[in-house]
Write an enzyme that holds these catalytic residues in place. Structure first.
Site, PDB file in Angstrom:
ATOM      1  N   LYS A 170       0.852  -1.143  -0.103  1.00  0.00           N
ATOM      2  CA  LYS A 170       0.060  -0.030  -0.022  1.00  0.00           C
ATOM      3  C   LYS A 170       0.797   1.364  -0.030  1.00  0.00           C
ATOM      4  O   LYS A 170       0.573   2.331  -0.823  1.00  0.00           O
ATOM      5  CB  LYS A 170      -0.880   0.039   1.119  1.00  0.00           C
ATOM      6  CG  LYS A 170      -1.435   1.260   1.342  1.00  0.00           C
ATOM      7  CD  LYS A 170      -2.297   1.278   2.707  1.00  0.00           C
ATOM      8  CE  LYS A 170      -1.563   1.512   4.300  1.00  0.00           C
ATOM      9  NZ  LYS A 170      -1.415   3.141   4.408  1.00  0.00           N
ATOM     10  N   ARG A 207      -4.564  10.561   4.302  1.00  0.00           N
ATOM     11  CA  ARG A 207      -3.472  11.438   4.624  1.00  0.00           C
ATOM     12  C   ARG A 207      -2.574  11.396   3.808  1.00  0.00           C
ATOM     13  O   ARG A 207      -1.785  12.603   3.610  1.00  0.00           O
ATOM     14  CB  ARG A 207      -2.936  11.147   6.071  1.00  0.00           C
ATOM     15  CG  ARG A 207      -3.652  11.798   7.261  1.00  0.00           C
ATOM     16  CD  ARG A 207      -3.610  11.468   8.568  1.00  0.00           C
ATOM     17  NE  ARG A 207      -4.129  10.078   8.454  1.00  0.00           N
ATOM     18  CZ  ARG A 207      -5.483   9.804   8.866  1.00  0.00           C
ATOM     19  NH1 ARG A 207      -6.291  10.654   8.653  1.00  0.00           N
ATOM     20  NH2 ARG A 207      -5.936   8.693   8.914  1.00  0.00           N
ATOM     21  N   PRO A 255       1.696  16.561  10.885  1.00  0.00           N
ATOM     22  CA  PRO A 255       2.337  17.767  10.383  1.00  0.00           C
ATOM     23  C   PRO A 255       2.812  17.911   8.869  1.00  0.00           C
ATOM     24  O   PRO A 255       3.143  16.937   8.564  1.00  0.00           O
ATOM     25  CB  PRO A 255       3.172  18.518  11.377  1.00  0.00           C
ATOM     26  CG  PRO A 255       3.719  17.020  11.832  1.00  0.00           C
ATOM     27  CD  PRO A 255       2.490  16.198  11.929  1.00  0.00           C
ATOM     28  N   ASP A 295       5.149  20.618   8.094  1.00  0.00           N
ATOM     29  CA  ASP A 295       6.243  21.375   8.074  1.00  0.00           C
ATOM     30  C   ASP A 295       7.549  20.973   7.423  1.00  0.00           C
ATOM     31  O   ASP A 295       8.174  21.922   6.909  1.00  0.00           O
ATOM     32  CB  ASP A 295       6.862  21.782   9.626  1.00  0.00           C
ATOM     33  CG  ASP A 295       7.149  20.831  10.329  1.00  0.00           C
ATOM     34  OD1 ASP A 295       6.214  19.866  10.502  1.00  0.00           O
ATOM     35  OD2 ASP A 295       8.260  20.773  10.793  1.00  0.00           O
ATOM     36  N   ASP A 304       5.059   0.982  11.858  1.00  0.00           N
ATOM     37  CA  ASP A 304       3.832   0.369  11.335  1.00  0.00           C
ATOM     38  C   ASP A 304       3.728  -1.015  12.091  1.00  0.00           C
ATOM     39  O   ASP A 304       2.561  -1.528  11.952  1.00  0.00           O
ATOM     40  CB  ASP A 304       3.670   0.516   9.961  1.00  0.00           C
ATOM     41  CG  ASP A 304       3.412   1.887   9.366  1.00  0.00           C
ATOM     42  OD1 ASP A 304       3.589   2.164   8.136  1.00  0.00           O
ATOM     43  OD2 ASP A 304       3.197   2.748  10.382  1.00  0.00           O
TER      44      ASP A 304
HETATM   45  C1  EPZ Z   1       4.484   7.078   6.194  1.00  0.00           C
HETATM   46  O1  EPZ Z   1       3.478   8.465   6.522  1.00  0.00           O
HETATM   47  C2  EPZ Z   1       3.370   6.041   5.926  1.00  0.00           C
HETATM   48  N1  EPZ Z   1       2.523   6.351   5.101  1.00  0.00           N
HETATM   49  C3  EPZ Z   1       3.260   5.735   7.394  1.00  0.00           C
HETATM   50  O2  EPZ Z   1       2.361   4.511   7.289  1.00  0.00           O
HETATM   51  C4  EPZ Z   1       4.393   5.453   8.257  1.00  0.00           C
HETATM   52  O3  EPZ Z   1       3.985   5.329   9.297  1.00  0.00           O
HETATM   53  C5  EPZ Z   1       5.308   6.625   7.977  1.00  0.00           C
HETATM   54  O4  EPZ Z   1       5.537   7.201   6.605  1.00  0.00           O
HETATM   55  C6  EPZ Z   1       6.691   6.368   8.933  1.00  0.00           C
HETATM   56  O5  EPZ Z   1       7.265   5.386   8.401  1.00  0.00           O
HETATM   57  C7  EPZ Z   1       2.441   6.097   3.619  1.00  0.00           C
HETATM   58  O6  EPZ Z   1       3.401   5.934   3.165  1.00  0.00           O
HETATM   59  C8  EPZ Z   1       1.256   6.525   2.982  1.00  0.00           C
HETATM   60  P1  EPZ Z   1       6.315  10.804   7.859  1.00  0.00           P
HETATM   61  P2  EPZ Z   1       4.263   9.706   6.546  1.00  0.00           P
HETATM   62  O7  EPZ Z   1       6.146  11.844   7.279  1.00  0.00           O
HETATM   63  O8  EPZ Z   1       4.963  10.207   5.261  1.00  0.00           O
HETATM   64  C9  EPZ Z   1       6.677  13.763  11.520  1.00  0.00           C
HETATM   65  C10 EPZ Z   1       0.485   3.219   7.702  1.00  0.00           C
HETATM   66  O9  EPZ Z   1      -0.145   2.713   8.664  1.00  0.00           O
HETATM   67  N2  EPZ Z   1       6.471  14.942  10.669  1.00  0.00           N
HETATM   68  O10 EPZ Z   1       7.605   9.841   7.815  1.00  0.00           O
HETATM   69  O11 EPZ Z   1       3.125  10.592   7.009  1.00  0.00           O
HETATM   70  C11 EPZ Z   1       5.388  12.903  11.702  1.00  0.00           C
HETATM   71  O12 EPZ Z   1       4.596  13.421  12.631  1.00  0.00           O
HETATM   72  C12 EPZ Z   1       0.844   4.549   7.600  1.00  0.00           C
HETATM   73  O13 EPZ Z   1       0.548   2.593   6.586  1.00  0.00           O
HETATM   74  C13 EPZ Z   1       6.599  16.195  10.861  1.00  0.00           C
HETATM   75  O14 EPZ Z   1       6.708  16.525  11.884  1.00  0.00           O
HETATM   76  O15 EPZ Z   1       5.274   9.694   7.710  1.00  0.00           O
HETATM   77  C14 EPZ Z   1       5.855  11.620  12.215  1.00  0.00           C
HETATM   78  O16 EPZ Z   1       6.064  11.974  13.676  1.00  0.00           O
HETATM   79  C15 EPZ Z   1       0.720   5.346   8.961  1.00  0.00           C
HETATM   80  N3  EPZ Z   1       6.558  17.113   9.748  1.00  0.00           N
HETATM   81  C16 EPZ Z   1       7.338  11.473  11.663  1.00  0.00           C
HETATM   82  O17 EPZ Z   1       7.706  12.780  11.273  1.00  0.00           O
HETATM   83  C17 EPZ Z   1       6.465  16.695   8.630  1.00  0.00           C
HETATM   84  O18 EPZ Z   1       6.125  17.694   7.873  1.00  0.00           O
HETATM   85  C18 EPZ Z   1       7.176  10.534  10.477  1.00  0.00           C
HETATM   86  O19 EPZ Z   1       6.325  10.945   9.585  1.00  0.00           O
HETATM   87  C19 EPZ Z   1       6.341  15.450   8.417  1.00  0.00           C
HETATM   88  C20 EPZ Z   1       6.409  14.425   9.239  1.00  0.00           C
END
Ligand code: EPZ
Length: 419
Positions: free
Chosen positions: A22, A92, A122, A124, A306
């Site tokens: 996915k 999301r 977020p 940012d 995950d």
């Molecule tokens: C991807 O989400 C995955 N989703 C998530 O899987 C997965 O948990 C995550 O990566 C981490 O591996 C998809 O690929 C569709 P991140 P993403 O940006 O890209 C913080 C599932 O169950 N952050 O790597 O949204 C954020 O809050 C889903 O399949 C900021 O602070 O994750 C988190 O604490 C859930 N600011 C961390 O970074 C930002 O601008 C990781 O987020 C972006 C993220």
């Protein structure tokens, strides 16, 4: 009302088919928006998150259809850079389309991703990366308006190796003439798959799989016809490994790249499960006797966030006290509290979950809090003594294709009930 009825205690035996990931399909679909062409994502799982992402392409003027070969997307007629909020707020990952829209239109109006049970989401890091490329980003409470007329190639350093921000930065640079360097990139296998796909589409990306990616911009004027098989779903694979750890038994599945699930394999071996990988097949054998573990979830190649909730369910059956930390989503412990609510000795102490396992656990009647907590509930119920009821099946089905059918084929007593 939909629910799973699971009678625990059945060992799992046999072969299971892992679906394409996915979390590979969603960035792949988002990236097709920058091109004009048709794209077949072979065997793409027909699950709601994938369907929603394809509907965003359709909403922008493209089209999609699931055929017996997979998901066929056509992007010739994409004529909008402002997708509908109603569709975007359902996933999301909809925010992952910003970079591709900027490559195609130099403008975009993208709804902000909603929050969810694993914490606020977020953006940012995404905005900071776009700013470094010279993109003007104006954010209000619901949308971000991007103006990339002054965007130019160059250095981008991500504040955090965010998967989504890496997707957006890469897609924004593919159609940007000149050389761009993106540092502190996410190295998740799904990013590798995206880069390989983009190179198949004519992009010039190097440093793939490292935290420093170089992109030579290309003209996006060619009409494309691309076929790509997304990588296998490492989170689904881990979910089946953990289910077998809890029930006992022996399963096997074909898997394209065992390095992508190394951390989950090492974790479960430390807990007492045997694994073997040969001829592209992973064999998992469990006596159902498990030792407690200490685990930290972090960015790839560390143990994936995950699989953190599913691992908590394995720890509920392990002998001893397990300690789990999540450095990606620091408060992704709602499921730990849920486990405790229905009788597991599980508590959150500061940034750690502490779970004291027991060989025998009672069944539960619970609702899935989010996708991976729902998977955790299924794993827990498969090991429990008696009948469990799990509500929120639609949440679980967002990320797992034919989960109940696959588990039933392995010998689990699981039924889908629509009442
Ligand atoms: C991807 O989400 C995955 N989703 C998530 O899987 C997965 O948990 C995550 O990566 C981490 O591996 C998809 O690929 C569709 P991140 P993403 O940006 O890209 C913080 C599932 O169950 N952050 O790597 O949204 C954020 O809050 C889903 O399949 C900021 O602070 O994750 C988190 O604490 C859930 N600011 C961390 O970074 C930002 O601008 C990781 O987020 C972006 C993220």
């Amino acid at each position: 009302m939909e629910k799973y009825l699971i009678i625990g205690g059945k060992k799992l035996f046999g072969e299971v088919k892992i679906s394409p990931a996915k979390n590979a399909c969603l960035p792949l679909i988002a990236s097709t928006i920058m091109f004009s062409g048709e794209f077949l994502l072979q065997n793409a799982p027909k699950i709601s998150d994938v369907i929603i992402m394809a509907k965003i392409v359709e909403n922008l003027g493209g089209s999609f259809i699931f055929t017996d070969k997979g998901l066929l997307l056509k992007t010739f007629n994409i004529n909008s850079y402002s997708p509908s909020k109603e569709i975007c707020c359902k996933a999301r990952a909809s925010f992952f389309i910003a970079g591709a829209l900027l490559s195609r239109f130099k403008r975009a109006i993208v709804p902000l991703p909603g929050g969810c049970n694993i914490g606020i989401r977020p953006v940012d890091v995404h905005i900071d990366a776009f700013n470094q490329l010279g993109v003007d980003c104006i954010m209000d409470k619901d949308y971000v308006k991007f103006d990339a007329n002054k965007m130019k190639s160059g250095m981008v350093s991500l504040k955090y190796p965010s998967v989504g921000a890496t997707v957006n930065a890469i897609c924004a640079c593919v159609g940007l003439m000149g050389e761009s360097l993106i540092s502190n990139c996410a190295k998740e296998p799904e990013i590798v798959d995206l880069c390989n796909f983009l190179n198949l589409c004519g992009a010039k990306i190097s440093g793939i799989g490292t935290s420093l990616i170089k992109i030579e911009g290309i003209a996006l004027n060619k009409s494309l016809k691309i076929v790509h098989r997304p990588i296998d779903d490492r989170i689904e694979a881990g979910t089946f490994i953990f289910a077998t750890a809890v029930t006992g038994g022996e399963i096997a599945f074909k898997y394209d790249n065992v390095c992508n699930i190394c951390s989950a394999i090492k974790t479960i071996e430390k807990m007492g499960v045997q694994t073997r990988y040969e001829k592209n097949t992973l064999y998992v054998k469990s006596k159902g006797e498990l030792d407690a573990t200490q685990q930290v979830a972090d960015v790839f190649p560390a143990f994936p966030t995950d699989l953190q909730s599913p691992l908590c369910s394995v720890c509920a059956y392990a002998n001893g006290e397990s300690v789990i930390e999540d450095r990606v989503f620091k408060d992704r412990f709602a499921f730990v509290k849920q486990l405790n609510d229905f009788g597991v000795n599980a508590r959150v102490l500061g940034s750690q979950a502490v779970i004291k396992g027991s060989k025998i656990n009672n069944p539960c009647t619970e609702k899935a809090l989010d996708l991976r907590a729902g998977a955790g509930l299924v794993i827990y119920a498969l090991g429990a003594q008696g009948e469990s009821q799990i509500f929120g099946v639609d949440i679980i089905r967002r990320g797992y294709e034919n989960l109940e059918q696959k588990l039933r084929l392995l010998g689990a007593d699981i039924q889908y009930i629509l009442s």
